[in-house]
Design a protein around this motif. Sequence first.
Motif, PDB file in Angstrom:
ATOM      1  N   ALA A  88      -2.151  -1.486  -3.805  1.00  0.00           N
ATOM      2  CA  ALA A  88      -3.152  -0.435  -3.620  1.00  0.00           C
ATOM      3  C   ALA A  88      -2.451   0.901  -3.473  1.00  0.00           C
ATOM      4  O   ALA A  88      -1.373   0.988  -2.875  1.00  0.00           O
ATOM      5  CB  ALA A  88      -3.996  -0.723  -2.385  1.00  0.00           C
TER       6      ALA A  88
ATOM      7  N   THR B   7      -4.964   6.147   6.973  1.00  0.00           N
ATOM      8  CA  THR B   7      -5.275   5.380   5.771  1.00  0.00           C
ATOM      9  C   THR B   7      -4.833   3.927   5.918  1.00  0.00           C
ATOM     10  O   THR B   7      -5.555   3.009   5.504  1.00  0.00           O
ATOM     11  CB  THR B   7      -4.619   6.037   4.545  1.00  0.00           C
TER      12      THR B   7
ATOM     13  N   GLU C  93      -3.729   4.633  -2.130  1.00  0.00           N
ATOM     14  CA  GLU C  93      -4.820   5.359  -1.493  1.00  0.00           C
ATOM     15  C   GLU C  93      -4.366   6.777  -1.199  1.00  0.00           C
ATOM     16  O   GLU C  93      -3.175   7.027  -1.036  1.00  0.00           O
ATOM     17  CB  GLU C  93      -5.223   4.685  -0.171  1.00  0.00           C
TER      18      GLU C  93
ATOM     19  N   LEU D 241       0.849  -1.193   0.000  1.00  0.00           N
ATOM     20  CA  LEU D 241       0.000   0.000   0.000  1.00  0.00           C
ATOM     21  C   LEU D 241       0.876   1.231   0.000  1.00  0.00           C
ATOM     22  O   LEU D 241       1.771   1.365   0.846  1.00  0.00           O
ATOM     23  CB  LEU D 241      -0.889   0.008   1.257  1.00  0.00           C
TER      24      LEU D 241
ATOM     25  N   GLU E 219      -7.377   2.246   8.201  1.00  0.00           N
ATOM     26  CA  GLU E 219      -8.644   2.022   7.494  1.00  0.00           C
ATOM     27  C   GLU E 219      -8.515   0.863   6.506  1.00  0.00           C
ATOM     28  O   GLU E 219      -9.433   0.052   6.380  1.00  0.00           O
ATOM     29  CB  GLU E 219      -9.071   3.291   6.755  1.00  0.00           C
ATOM     30  N   TYR E 220      -7.379   0.777   5.832  1.00  0.00           N
ATOM     31  CA  TYR E 220      -7.165  -0.312   4.881  1.00  0.00           C
ATOM     32  C   TYR E 220      -7.203  -1.660   5.604  1.00  0.00           C
ATOM     33  O   TYR E 220      -7.818  -2.615   5.113  1.00  0.00           O
ATOM     34  CB  TYR E 220      -5.836  -0.131   4.134  1.00  0.00           C
TER      35      TYR E 220
ATOM     36  N   ASP F   7     -10.801  -2.548   6.333  1.00  0.00           N
ATOM     37  CA  ASP F   7     -11.630  -2.785   5.156  1.00  0.00           C
ATOM     38  C   ASP F   7     -11.223  -4.001   4.330  1.00  0.00           C
ATOM     39  O   ASP F   7     -11.980  -4.430   3.456  1.00  0.00           O
ATOM     40  CB  ASP F   7     -11.619  -1.557   4.238  1.00  0.00           C
ATOM     41  N   HIS F   8     -10.021  -4.566   4.570  1.00  0.00           N
ATOM     42  CA  HIS F   8      -9.520  -5.617   3.686  1.00  0.00           C
ATOM     43  C   HIS F   8      -9.050  -6.880   4.414  1.00  0.00           C
ATOM     44  O   HIS F   8      -8.240  -7.637   3.889  1.00  0.00           O
ATOM     45  CB  HIS F   8      -8.386  -5.060   2.815  1.00  0.00           C
TER      46      HIS F   8
END
Length: 143
Positions: free
Chosen positions: A85, A94, A87, A34, A97-98, A101-102
């Motif tokens: 990814a 961030t 973002e 990321l 949050e990743y 969410d994943h």
Amino acid sequence: MPPSHVLVPLDGSPLADEALAHAIDTFDCPVTVLNVVTPLDSSMSEGGIVGNDESRREAAHERANELIETARRRAAESGRNLDTAVEMGEPAETILEYVDDHDVDHIIMGGHGGSQSELVSRLLGTVATTVVSEAPVTVTVVR
């Protein structure tokens, strides 16, 4: 219990590269890299100090894509594929949050150090410190 999904935040630093190498060499599970593009008007971005324009925004996204492609090539040399990814946001927020969410269950990231300026060193240290203290999963910091 070994992780089932590892996240490696990449920022272009040598320690982030070492974190990626560690993840690839250590875990036999999906690894996602990321890169967080920090908004140019953020206090953690050079844009907070030097103006906000489209060319800087484009350069930041190009750099993010270059980091991702370099990571893919390194993984391929080890016979591995990466999920990737890019973002936009504040780095620590961030990353967290990743994770939520994943279905990430382990983060491997570089800590701060080296010959960076005091300001940059403090900012990178702040991201790692925030992620370590707030992540709901195991965090390995590579130094």
